[in-house]
Design an enzyme around this catalytic site. Structure first.
Site, mmCIF file in Angstrom:
data_model
loop_
_atom_site.group_PDB
_atom_site.id
_atom_site.type_symbol
_atom_site.label_atom_id
_atom_site.label_comp_id
_atom_site.label_asym_id
_atom_site.label_seq_id
_atom_site.Cartn_x
_atom_site.Cartn_y
_atom_site.Cartn_z
ATOM 1 N N GLU A 35 17.685 -22.912 5.809
ATOM 2 C CA GLU A 35 18.665 -23.935 5.456
ATOM 3 C C GLU A 35 18.231 -25.331 5.882
ATOM 4 O O GLU A 35 18.520 -26.314 5.186
ATOM 5 C CB GLU A 35 20.023 -23.610 6.087
ATOM 6 C CG GLU A 35 20.721 -22.393 5.509
ATOM 7 C CD GLU A 35 20.338 -21.083 6.165
ATOM 8 O OE1 GLU A 35 20.921 -20.045 5.810
ATOM 9 O OE2 GLU A 35 19.433 -21.097 7.045
ATOM 10 N N GLN A 61 30.643 -14.520 11.178
ATOM 11 C CA GLN A 61 29.959 -15.700 10.651
ATOM 12 C C GLN A 61 30.911 -16.880 10.440
ATOM 13 O O GLN A 61 30.750 -17.672 9.522
ATOM 14 C CB GLN A 61 29.201 -15.372 9.351
ATOM 15 C CG GLN A 61 27.973 -14.504 9.591
ATOM 16 C CD GLN A 61 27.031 -14.443 8.415
ATOM 17 O OE1 GLN A 61 27.435 -14.613 7.264
ATOM 18 N NE2 GLN A 61 25.756 -14.178 8.686
ATOM 19 N N LYS A 114 36.070 -18.976 1.400
ATOM 20 C CA LYS A 114 35.705 -17.944 0.425
ATOM 21 C C LYS A 114 36.910 -17.554 -0.419
ATOM 22 O O LYS A 114 36.779 -17.278 -1.622
ATOM 23 C CB LYS A 114 35.136 -16.736 1.157
ATOM 24 C CG LYS A 114 34.565 -15.656 0.235
ATOM 25 C CD LYS A 114 33.894 -14.552 1.037
ATOM 26 C CE LYS A 114 33.249 -13.511 0.109
ATOM 27 N NZ LYS A 114 32.563 -12.450 0.893
ATOM 28 N N MET A 139 1.884 -37.180 20.106
ATOM 29 C CA MET A 139 2.571 -38.318 20.716
ATOM 30 C C MET A 139 3.002 -37.997 22.134
ATOM 31 O O MET A 139 2.936 -38.855 23.023
ATOM 32 C CB MET A 139 3.776 -38.730 19.870
ATOM 33 C CG MET A 139 4.436 -40.016 20.348
ATOM 34 S SD MET A 139 3.341 -41.474 20.267
ATOM 35 C CE MET A 139 3.542 -41.950 18.552
#
Length: 632
Positions: A100, A163, A212, A528
């Protein structure tokens, strides 16, 4: 105009857990204005009044009507009802990413390269939380993006369901606005508002979290005729009195500097800016987010200011008697120690976000407005003042600047360890790929070298994570940029540390025929961090060796990894191979290419202003500081 949220509008009813249904408006157009900062909401063409469908189908239809072209996403349980009708859409291209975060950065790259709203989609819980970094990144760099996330059913919200995560609460500080939708009738209006908010005023990310249960419920689809957003009215037209005062100061200053930030790019104001630069005769500096807003070949362009900016750019800001800041935010990487920044300069600050004006530096002339309109109004007013009073004498100022340019040009020292100079690699890449290519950097040394050693002639050809500094940005953002501008050559310039965070998106590129090119600046280190350990931690290299080259076991071997992902892999270990490898990569267009450039780990980014130190103390190279009167 880089970072920080625009004041959000009052939160619409769609965010309530139980939303009162509203009468469906008749479908009609909400016409977009031509530039990218206008609402990306367009007339409905396919839906009919009172068309029955599910909430999931309404999401897909709404994205189509909002003008979305591409969605970067991954399906999961809570968003799955939307993925079924998405399969039937002939107007939306869905690209299945591998993470994602990659989907979010791809949407950013698409938006940055095209000026359109980028769209990403994820499921609830961990799918949504994986979008937090790209959402924060888009917020910092003012990237127009809409993130659609699935949420557990409305009745399960707040029960710690499987979830479930309060993604609206989590992202509240890092979005321009966000919505929670539990009523399917609210879906078209909410998505229309999301695109409008993301793309108008100061652009930014908007999250739409949809239960949902709303996706699975029946609804009557109707695209909104108009948008009602009380409290959200971005000011685009600048006040004429402020424009006149800015012109008066610019026409009388003896040491003026135009300080140009990413807001100019977001406003599509580069052409207007070019007229202002030519007319004013003032030197111009372009921040990390504004590279390409003014061509690097323009004689008045001093390059990038800040921590790793050019000496002339940093010195000009310090010695200026007037700074005209256009879409910039006086961030710490530009100002150094804020109390010592440009001590003798009057400040004109123009930005579409009033919250940025005066936030870090007191301002003499504040101008709130769209940068294109600000500059367009400023040019004729400056012409009028010039006609009445003549142009200012800036000859002595340019004599000083040209002396700095001659004495302190950008350069580098060839490494003595037998490895490539990364600056040479990046410089040759810029020369061979040319100014029409797009360059997308990760974060770290390679990012700074790419900003320094490639000449940018056009806006939206330089993409990077400027504000948040997100390692892993480059590969997915380059993928999104290539999707948005398929005819352009897109080079991801990445470090071996950044590359290992999101290189799985090379699989996405291969499968979806997105032939990006990757210049991997492999110093086998977190470069860096290692530079700071060299300079400030007595060369104690704690946990910065990545074992990807320099005589190690090459874990991983990037050429083999490229092959495993279906890409072409090339390794370069000597200067004589650099040009041939770049040319070979440029010839390959049927798959992604990864070029593993083995560079010196001891190479450093110079010039440098150490964090928290005055810009007066800039070091041209280690132990070498410009000789100027720090008290004048």
């Amino acid at each position: 105009m880089a970072q920080g949220p625009t004041p959000a509008p009052p939160r619409p009813a769609a965010q309530a857990a139980v939303a009162a249904p509203k009468p469906a408006p008749t479908p009609a157009s909400v016409a977009p204005r031509p530039d990218a900062r206008r609402a990306q909401v367009r007339p409905t063409t396919a839906a009919t009044p009172g068309e029955e469908m599910t909430g999931a189908q309404s999401i897909v239809r709404s994205l189509e009507e909002a003008g979305a072209e591409v969605v970067f996403g991954i399906p999961g349980g809570a968003i799955l009802p939307t993925y079924d009708p998405l399969m039937d859409s002939t107007r939306l291209r869905h690209i299945l990413v591998r993470h994602e975060q990659g989907g979010g950065h791809a949407a950013q790259g698409y938006a940055h390269a095209t000026g359109k709203v980028g769209v990403t989609m994820a499921t609830s819980g961990p799918g949504a939380t994986n979008l937090v970094t790209p959402i924060a990144d888009a917020n910092m760099d003012s990237i127009p993006m809409v993130a659609i996330t699935g949420q557990v059913a409305a009745g399960a919200i707040g029960t710690d369901a499987f979830q479930e995560a309060d993604i609206v609460g989590i992202t509240l500080p890092i979005t321009k606005h966000n919505f929670l939708v539990t009523d399917p009738d609210e879906i078209p209006r909410t998505i229309a508002e999301a695109f409008h908010i993301a793309s108008t005023g100061r652009p930014g990310p908007v999250l739409v979290d949809i239960a949902k249960s709303a996706m699975q419920s029946p609804t009557t689809f109707s695209w909104p005729q108009e948008l009602h957003l009380p409290g959200y009215h971005p000011v685009t037209k600048p006040h004429s009195k402020q424009i006149k005062e800015a012109a008066r100061l610019l026409a009388s200053a003896r040491r003026p500097v135009l300080y140009v930030g990413g807001g100019v790019v977001r406003a599509n104001a580069s052409d207007a800016l070019r007229r202002l630069v030519d007319l004013s005769g003032a030197p111009v500096v372009t921040t990390l987010m504004a590279r390409g807003a003014v061509p690097d070949t323009h004689p008045q362009n001093l390059g990038m200011p800040g921590m790793h900016g050019t000496v002339p750019a940093v010195a000009a800001l310090q010695k200026a008697d007037l700074i005209v800041a256009l879409g910039a935010r006086f961030d710490d990487r530009v100002t150094g120690k804020l109390s010592s920044f440009a001590p003798h300069a009057a400040i004109v600050h123009a930005d579409i976000d009033p919250a940025e004006i005066g936030k870090n530096r007191d301002v003499d002339v504040p101008i709130v407005g769209d940068l294109h309109e600000v500059i367009t109004d400023l040019v004729p007013e400056l012409e009028r003042v010039h006609a009445a009073k003549g142009k200012p004498d800036v000859a002595a100022w340019w004599h000083q600047i040209d002396d700095w340019r001659e004495t302190y040009p950008l350069g580098y020292t060839e490494p003595d360890d037998g490895h490539l100079a990364p600056q040479h690699v990046i410089s040759r890449l810029g020369e061979l790929a040319g100014p029409e290519a797009l360059y997308v950097a990760g974060v770290g040394q390679h990012q700074m070298w790419a900003a320094q050693f490639i000449r940018y002639e056009h806006p939206r050809t330089w993409l990077n994570s400027g504000g948040l500094g997100t390692m892993g940005f480059s590969i997915p953002a380059a993928m999104g940029a290539k999707v948005g501008r398929p005819d352009a050559t897109v080079w991801a310039i990445d470090g071996d540390g950044c590359f290992q965070m999101t290189n799985q998106e090379l699989a996405t590129c291969t499968i979806n025929e997105i032939p990006i090119k990757v210049a991997l600046i492999n110093n086998s280190s977190l470069g860096m961090v290692r530079q700071w350990q060299t300079l400030f931690y007595d060369k104690r290299y704690s946990n910065t060796d990545l074992h990807t080259g320099h005589g190690t076991a090459r874990v991983p071997d990037f050429v083999k990894l490229a092959d495993a992902y279906g890409c072409a892999g090339i390794r370069v270990e000597s200067a004589s191979e650099v040009d041939a490898a770049i040319k070979r990569a440029m010839e390959i267009d049927d798959r992604p290419v990864v070029v593993d450039f083995n560079v010196s780990r001891d190479a450093m980014v110079w010039p440098m202003v150490a964090a928290g130190v005055s810009n007066d103390d800039i070091q041209y190279a280690r132990g070498i500081s410009p000789a100027w009167d720090r008290e004048d």
